[in-house]
Design a protein around this motif. Structure first.
Motif, PDB file in Angstrom:
ATOM      1  N   ILE A 148     -15.094  46.337 -43.618  1.00 44.30           N
ATOM      2  CA  ILE A 148     -13.993  45.911 -42.639  1.00 44.30           C
ATOM      3  C   ILE A 148     -14.338  44.205 -42.385  1.00 44.30           C
ATOM      4  CG2 ILE A 148     -12.334  45.741 -41.124  1.00 44.30           C
ATOM      5  CD1 ILE A 148     -12.663  48.805 -40.667  1.00 44.30           C
ATOM      6  N   TYR A 149     -13.561  43.279 -42.919  1.00 44.04           N
ATOM      7  CA  TYR A 149     -13.980  41.985 -42.840  1.00 44.04           C
ATOM      8  C   TYR A 149     -12.691  41.194 -42.437  1.00 44.04           C
ATOM      9  CZ  TYR A 149     -16.060  37.382 -44.163  1.00 44.04           C
ATOM     10  OH  TYR A 149     -16.716  36.086 -44.193  1.00 44.04           O
ATOM     11  N   MET A 150     -12.457  41.189 -40.967  1.00 44.19           N
ATOM     12  CA  MET A 150     -10.870  40.817 -40.523  1.00 44.19           C
ATOM     13  C   MET A 150     -11.111  39.911 -39.345  1.00 44.19           C
ATOM     14  SD  MET A 150      -8.922  44.395 -41.162  1.00 44.19           S
ATOM     15  CE  MET A 150      -7.273  43.855 -40.881  1.00 44.19           C
ATOM     16  N   ILE A 195     -11.893  45.783 -46.587  1.00 45.55           N
ATOM     17  CA  ILE A 195     -10.346  45.521 -46.126  1.00 45.55           C
ATOM     18  C   ILE A 195     -10.839  44.252 -45.534  1.00 45.55           C
ATOM     19  CG2 ILE A 195      -8.847  46.210 -44.444  1.00 45.55           C
ATOM     20  CD1 ILE A 195     -10.211  49.000 -44.583  1.00 45.55           C
ATOM     21  N   THR A 196      -9.764  43.234 -45.724  1.00 46.49           N
ATOM     22  CA  THR A 196      -9.727  42.072 -45.292  1.00 46.49           C
ATOM     23  C   THR A 196      -8.541  41.390 -44.935  1.00 46.49           C
ATOM     24  OG1 THR A 196     -10.939  39.695 -45.697  1.00 46.49           O
ATOM     25  CG2 THR A 196     -10.027  40.761 -47.857  1.00 46.49           C
ATOM     26  N   ALA A 197      -8.399  39.935 -44.832  1.00 42.87           N
ATOM     27  CA  ALA A 197      -7.074  39.216 -44.516  1.00 42.87           C
ATOM     28  C   ALA A 197      -7.212  38.005 -45.249  1.00 42.87           C
ATOM     29  CB  ALA A 197      -6.975  39.024 -43.079  1.00 42.87           C
ATOM     30  N   VAL A 231      -8.475  45.697 -50.023  1.00 45.46           N
ATOM     31  CA  VAL A 231      -7.130  45.765 -49.572  1.00 45.46           C
ATOM     32  C   VAL A 231      -6.998  44.378 -48.352  1.00 45.46           C
ATOM     33  CG1 VAL A 231      -5.466  46.889 -47.885  1.00 45.46           C
ATOM     34  CG2 VAL A 231      -6.918  47.978 -49.391  1.00 45.46           C
ATOM     35  N   MET A 232      -5.913  43.709 -48.936  1.00 44.16           N
ATOM     36  CA  MET A 232      -5.785  42.442 -48.017  1.00 44.16           C
ATOM     37  C   MET A 232      -4.612  42.479 -47.167  1.00 44.16           C
ATOM     38  SD  MET A 232      -5.251  38.509 -49.164  1.00 44.16           S
ATOM     39  CE  MET A 232      -3.314  38.956 -48.874  1.00 44.16           C
ATOM     40  N   ILE A 233      -4.756  42.059 -45.777  1.00 44.37           N
ATOM     41  CA  ILE A 233      -3.424  41.912 -44.896  1.00 44.37           C
ATOM     42  C   ILE A 233      -2.994  40.412 -45.185  1.00 44.37           C
ATOM     43  CG2 ILE A 233      -4.607  41.688 -43.011  1.00 44.37           C
ATOM     44  CD1 ILE A 233      -2.432  43.335 -41.518  1.00 44.37           C
ATOM     45  N   LYS A 234      -1.612  40.199 -45.291  1.00 48.39           N
ATOM     46  CA  LYS A 234      -1.291  38.742 -45.125  1.00 48.39           C
ATOM     47  C   LYS A 234      -1.049  38.442 -43.599  1.00 48.39           C
ATOM     48  CE  LYS A 234       2.201  37.853 -48.024  1.00 48.39           C
ATOM     49  NZ  LYS A 234       3.345  37.890 -48.838  1.00 48.39           N
ATOM     50  N   HIS A 235      -1.978  37.694 -43.216  1.00 41.25           N
ATOM     51  CA  HIS A 235      -1.933  37.411 -41.468  1.00 41.25           C
ATOM     52  C   HIS A 235      -1.271  35.747 -41.474  1.00 41.25           C
ATOM     53  CE1 HIS A 235      -2.905  36.625 -37.434  1.00 41.25           C
ATOM     54  NE2 HIS A 235      -3.784  35.823 -37.739  1.00 41.25           N
ATOM     55  N   LEU A 236      -1.656  34.919 -42.434  1.00 39.04           N
ATOM     56  CA  LEU A 236      -1.095  33.585 -42.474  1.00 39.04           C
ATOM     57  C   LEU A 236      -0.122  33.282 -43.612  1.00 39.04           C
ATOM     58  CD1 LEU A 236      -4.497  31.517 -41.826  1.00 39.04           C
ATOM     59  CD2 LEU A 236      -2.717  32.261 -39.824  1.00 39.04           C
ATOM     60  N   TRP A 287      -1.806  45.387 -48.068  1.00 41.71           N
ATOM     61  CA  TRP A 287      -1.762  46.049 -46.953  1.00 41.71           C
ATOM     62  C   TRP A 287      -0.295  46.543 -46.760  1.00 41.71           C
ATOM     63  CZ3 TRP A 287      -5.450  47.277 -42.693  1.00 41.71           C
ATOM     64  CH2 TRP A 287      -4.558  47.726 -41.470  1.00 41.71           C
ATOM     65  N   HIS A 288       0.358  45.445 -46.634  1.00 37.04           N
ATOM     66  CA  HIS A 288       2.056  45.665 -46.345  1.00 37.04           C
ATOM     67  C   HIS A 288       2.533  46.760 -47.439  1.00 37.04           C
ATOM     68  CE1 HIS A 288       1.382  42.959 -43.252  1.00 37.04           C
ATOM     69  NE2 HIS A 288       0.925  41.927 -44.163  1.00 37.04           N
ATOM     70  N   THR A 289       2.376  46.316 -48.724  1.00 40.99           N
ATOM     71  CA  THR A 289       2.913  47.316 -49.678  1.00 40.99           C
ATOM     72  C   THR A 289       2.535  48.660 -49.625  1.00 40.99           C
ATOM     73  OG1 THR A 289       2.757  45.506 -51.346  1.00 40.99           O
ATOM     74  CG2 THR A 289       3.080  47.505 -52.132  1.00 40.99           C
ATOM     75  N   LEU A 290       0.974  48.904 -49.196  1.00 41.76           N
ATOM     76  CA  LEU A 290       0.791  50.143 -49.266  1.00 41.76           C
ATOM     77  C   LEU A 290       1.041  50.799 -47.933  1.00 41.76           C
ATOM     78  CD1 LEU A 290      -3.136  49.164 -49.864  1.00 41.76           C
ATOM     79  CD2 LEU A 290      -1.708  50.662 -51.361  1.00 41.76           C
TER      80      LEU A 290
END
Length: 699
Positions: A148-150, A195-197, A231-236, A287-290
């Motif tokens: 995890i790299y967030m 898992i990252t952003a 897996v990437m989360i859209k933070h910005l 991330w959001h799609t999953l």
């Protein structure tokens, strides 16, 4: 070990209102509980264990161990035979048994003032279950490692707890580390998923996290360790124009909609560049799609007490980071107990630890310890000086923070701006102040106690390590008379000793090596995939003892004072780096033939990196070369390891056997001419050359 009576001189006692309803209200009560904890650990920790759910109970000895390498393999086992799940205990138990579902688990405070969110225990449980189901759909199973790299966002907590829920082992890498460092940790822990952003802001600075993550994955592939999915989360990257194709935008303003429900916050209107996100559809997942179609229910995986919970890397004296392994039950009991007693946690508290979850402090005292107690915490993404130097005190007032835990580095940094930024805010909610990461100097302690806490709040100066899992030397609010700069006395179950170079235990006032004589539930179990290194690092020097690597002084009143690292380690702003780690990065530059790194006192960081470099034939020292070397260290390790000073060294002081005399280099870095015994130097002329070089660069 513990004095019969607390000392009367040069100490500070907590204000009387701090004693009200304290879990440990007096020094006498502390002594009574401490004796029970070391004489009958099963009874002491058994009481703590009753607060948690166990699918099956332990069999046999509560705490079984061997600390003596001469007697065979080193091991620690706690509650062997019991089965439980730490995620169930910190979420489901709070929601369903303790009826805390509507209680705020986290107030999230973003980098920009006004960028905020809150999440309840019920909401957090739903999101953890959804992402746990996502992990299972991606083939992650019990025992698998997940990297995890967030940034400091709620979804970081969601990701780590989702791993714990299904029995996967999380390996969190601080988001300030470089691609090389991330790659090294992914490969060593053999992670199957990252898992990252997309990115985040630290003050005004944009960190393109996905770019760094992609670079790390490329390095892994080049070394024949391909990671299958990221897996990437859209933070910005909120806008579709800057969003990667195939990655669904969150329908809410920032985070997963279930985290916000009716609590949508107003997004800060400040216009900032958003990262251009690289996207590889063969590897990358959104991330959001999953989570969009995932179920909110996920049965926890029931784990054995000694099943691994997480791996966290800490610098090693050989230069290669060590994968410290912690296990389920003992870590859960210890973080819960230390949080409760050290911060004197009460149900109405709002607690704020300013650390990053990428470090052990964030694991133990942002996630697991507070949640195990059903606490409400502040989760902060930003910097203490952004947008101004009163940000921390503004947040204290905003959320009515009662228990505040930060690093001496931050305190020293804010001290230099004076008292006025602190006095702009009331801070009347504060009841306990804490420090972590390094010994706090008395001047900073007094400022923290008098200016920030208005002489009302006890200061808990905690000593512990990634390896210990939680506090091992610490005051308890209300019970322990405080000496500025001292970590005071051992926590329950911890038995310290001070040894001389020959391994003999010293009595009374003394100074030497700090060791521990027996384990406590939360101590590390091994170095991941390297039991030999575990035993050599912590148990070989003094058989029968856990060796901390720190020096220690014990005064006439029995108080413990940490004097600093005794191996080749540097403590910069509370973060450990090995000299070998930084030296390896420097000699990786084609122009450097040899390098030596030492620590030099720093008014804010505590210690700074001072590097000596010997250049190859035909290479000239210049400002451009210095910039390249600093960049080299940043890329290999991370920005936090950037050297403060690099000195051109025509030669290095060595013994006749070729060993670099770092003791002498530390003196030179500080400009101290009293070098002690240098009779073993192979070439004494090097010393004067280094002093001249130092003066020439006007250090």
């Amino acid at each position: 070990m513990i004095p019969d009576k607390p000392p009367r001189d040069d100490v500070y006692q907590a204000a009387s209102d701090s004693l009200k309803d304290a879990h440990v209200p007096t020094f006498e009560k502390y002594k009574e509980l401490y004796q029970k904890s070391i004489e009958n650990p099963e009874e002491f920790w058994g009481i703590v264990a009753k607060d948690f759910f166990w699918k099956s109970n332990h069999t046999g000895q509560f705490l079984d161990y061997n600390f003596d390498i001469a007697k065979g393999k080193i091991y620690v086992k706690c509650m062997e035979g019991a089965t439980t799940n730490i995620c169930y205990n910190v979420l489901d138990r709070n929601v369903h048994e303790r009826k805390l579902g509507d209680k705020i688990a986290f107030f999230w405070e973003g980098n920009e003032p006004g960028d905020e969110m809150k999440v309840t225990y019920s909401e957090l449980l739903k999101q953890v279950c959804k992402f746990a189901n996502v992990l299972k759909s991606l083939g992650v199973k019990k025992g698998d490692r997940v990297s995890i790299y967030m940034p400091m966002i709620v979804e970081l907590v969601v990701a780590m707890l989702a791993c714990a829920r299904i029995g996967a082992v999380h390996s969190i890498v601080f988001a300030g580390f470089s691609a090389e460092s991330l790659c090294e940790r992914i490969m060593d822990s053999q992670c199957s998923l990252l898992i990252t952003a997309d990115g985040f802001y630290r003050g005004e600075k944009l960190i393109n996290l996905k770019v760094i993550a992609d670079d790390a994955l490329r390095k892994c592939r080049d070394k024949n360790f391909p990671v299958q999915k990221c897996v990437m989360i859209k933070h910005l990257s909120k806008e579709e124009s800057v969003s990667p194709a195939g990655c669904q935008s969150p329908p809410a303003k920032r985070a997963c909609p279930d985290l916000q429900q009716e609590k949508q916050r107003e997004r800060v209107k400040k216009v900032r560049p958003t990262p251009q996100v690289p996207w590889n559809p063969e590897v990358d997942l959104c991330w959001h799609t999953l989570v969009g179609g995932a179920s909110e229910e996920c049965e926890p995986e029931w784990c054995e007490s000694e099943d691994p919970l997480f791996i966290l890397y800490t610098s090693g004296s050989t230069g290669k980071p060590k994968g410290v392994l912690h296990t389920v039950s003992g870590y859960m009991l210890y973080t819960a107990a230390t949080f409760k007693f050290v911060f004197d946690y009460q149900p109405d508290d709002v607690y704020w630890c300013t650390a990053d979850i990428g470090w052990i402090t964030g694991h133990s005292y942002i996630t697991y310890g507070p949640l195990a107690n059903g606490a409400t915490s502040v989760l902060f993404e930003g910097l203490p000086t952004y947008p101004d130097v009163s940000r921390m005190w503004e947040i204290v007032d905003k959320y009515q923070v009662t228990k505040f835990y930060t690093a001496p580095t931050a305190i020293r940094m804010l001290m230099k701006y004076g008292n006025e930024p602190v006095h702009k805010f009331k801070r009347l909610s504060l009841r306990v102040l804490g420090t972590v990461g390094e010994p706090i100097n008395p001047e900073a302690w007094h400022w923290y106690y008098s200016v920030v806490g208005d002489k009302r709040c006890p200061v808990v100066d905690t000593f512990w390590q990634t390896e210990t899992g939680g506090h091992v030397l610490t005051p308890l609010p209300g019970a322990t008379p405080m000496k500025p700069g001292s970590a005071t006395f051992p926590f329950f179950g911890v038995v310290p000793a001070v040894l001389n170079e020959s391994g003999e235990e010293l009595e009374g006032p003394c100074e030497g090596y700090l060791v521990f004589k027996q384990p406590w539930p939360g101590v590390m179990r091994t170095v991941f995939r390297n039991q030999e290194r575990f035993e050599t690092t912590y148990f070989k020097k003094f058989p029968g003892y856990y060796v901390t690597g720190d020096g220690c002084r014990r005064d006439k009143d029995g108080y413990y004072w940490i004097t600093g690292r005794i191996d080749d380690m540097l403590n910069v702003s509370g973060h450990l780096f090995s000299t070998a780690e930084v030296e390896s990065a420097l000699v990786g530059h084609a122009g450097v033939a040899e390098a030596a790194v030492v620590g030099r006192p720093h008014p804010v960081k505590g210690e700074s990196l001072y590097c000596f470099v010997t250049l190859g034939d035909g290479v000239s020292y210049s400002a451009a070369l210095e910039a390249e070397l600093k960049k080299q260290v940043r890329e290999k390790i991370g920005a936090i390891a950037t050297p403060d000073h690099i000195q051109n060294a025509p030669g290095l002081p060595k013994t006749r056997s070729g060993k670099i005399m770092r003791r002498v280099l530390r003196k030179i870095a500080r400009g101290e001419r009293d070098l002690g015994d240098v009779s073993t130097l192979a070439d004494g002329s090097v010393i004067e050359q280094l002093f001249r070089s130092r003066c020439a660069t006007a250090v």
